[in-house]
Design an enzyme around this catalytic site. Sequence first.
Site, PDB file in Angstrom:
ATOM      1  N   HIS A 267       0.802  -1.216   0.000  1.00 23.20           N
ATOM      2  CA  HIS A 267       0.000   0.000   0.000  1.00 23.20           C
ATOM      3  C   HIS A 267       0.839   1.271   0.000  1.00 23.20           C
ATOM      4  O   HIS A 267       0.488   2.255  -0.639  1.00 23.20           O
ATOM      5  CB  HIS A 267      -0.914  -0.028   1.229  1.00 23.20           C
ATOM      6  N   PHE A 268       1.949   1.266   0.733  1.00 18.31           N
ATOM      7  CA  PHE A 268       2.795   2.463   0.832  1.00 18.31           C
ATOM      8  C   PHE A 268       4.006   2.314  -0.086  1.00 18.31           C
ATOM      9  O   PHE A 268       5.149   2.184   0.362  1.00 18.31           O
ATOM     10  CB  PHE A 268       3.204   2.711   2.291  1.00 18.31           C
TER      11      PHE A 268
END
Length: 288
Positions: A267-268
Amino acid sequence: MTSFSTRHQTVQIDGLDVFYREAGDPSKPTVLLLHGFPSSSHMFRNLIPALADEYHLVAPDHIGFGRSAMPSVNQFTYSFDRLTEITEKLIDRLELDRFAIYIHDYGAPIGLRIASSRPERITGIISQSGNAYLEGFTPFWDILFAHAEDRAANEDGVRAYFTLTTTKWQYTHGVPADRLDRIAPEAWLLDQAGLDRRGNDAIQLQLFWDYQFNLDGYPKFQEYFRTHRPPLLVTWGRNDEIFGAAGAEAFRRDLPDGEFHLLDTGHFALETHGEEISGYIRDFLARL
């Protein structure tokens, strides 16, 4: 080299402190960086200096996040419409006439509201897990959409998303073993410190509940894509289990000329693939 340094500034918008990071020469092309949950402009701490020699970067903290004001739910209407209004007023205060938007997670419904309402301002869109299609939702959202239907029955399940275990998971899940050492632990610890502030749980519960109304805007966002054809760069973690890779691919329906990079991460993506992403952005912005 002064213009390459990140400047940390706060202005008052509607009587509230709005913190933002800024770097680069304002006369150069601007990129507005819009963070997601549970982060802040801190997620762009490495990207900003990587681009500041040729671009003007502005990264605000949304109200209730980072170093911006955190009024209680009784003092402020925590909705994505309201967060968008604050962001638009910051844009006007800083006299940002035209800019590209970098959207991540919560930054997507904010940025795409701005873009679809004022398309003449937008020079391009960079999406890192910035969702605009139903295909992007994963099982992560099941409890959140159940909460939207029945808050009392599902609040405890949503609160599990405010724990250190889940915050760290957002950063590390889907990341190959040989890239885990690139993630700075203070990133998830800083996010967790924000979540742990007294009263912040009520704020995040309200925003999770309000998220359902972002989906009502998807047809408008998609019509904006088809009508105005904004240049698009997708730099998305293919292993993201919050906004899945299907959400990245869905952009091809309305913006088939976009540039797509599904990276081997979660996600990051900036934490593990910052160098690659900054390179893609430089190439992309140079063509605009």
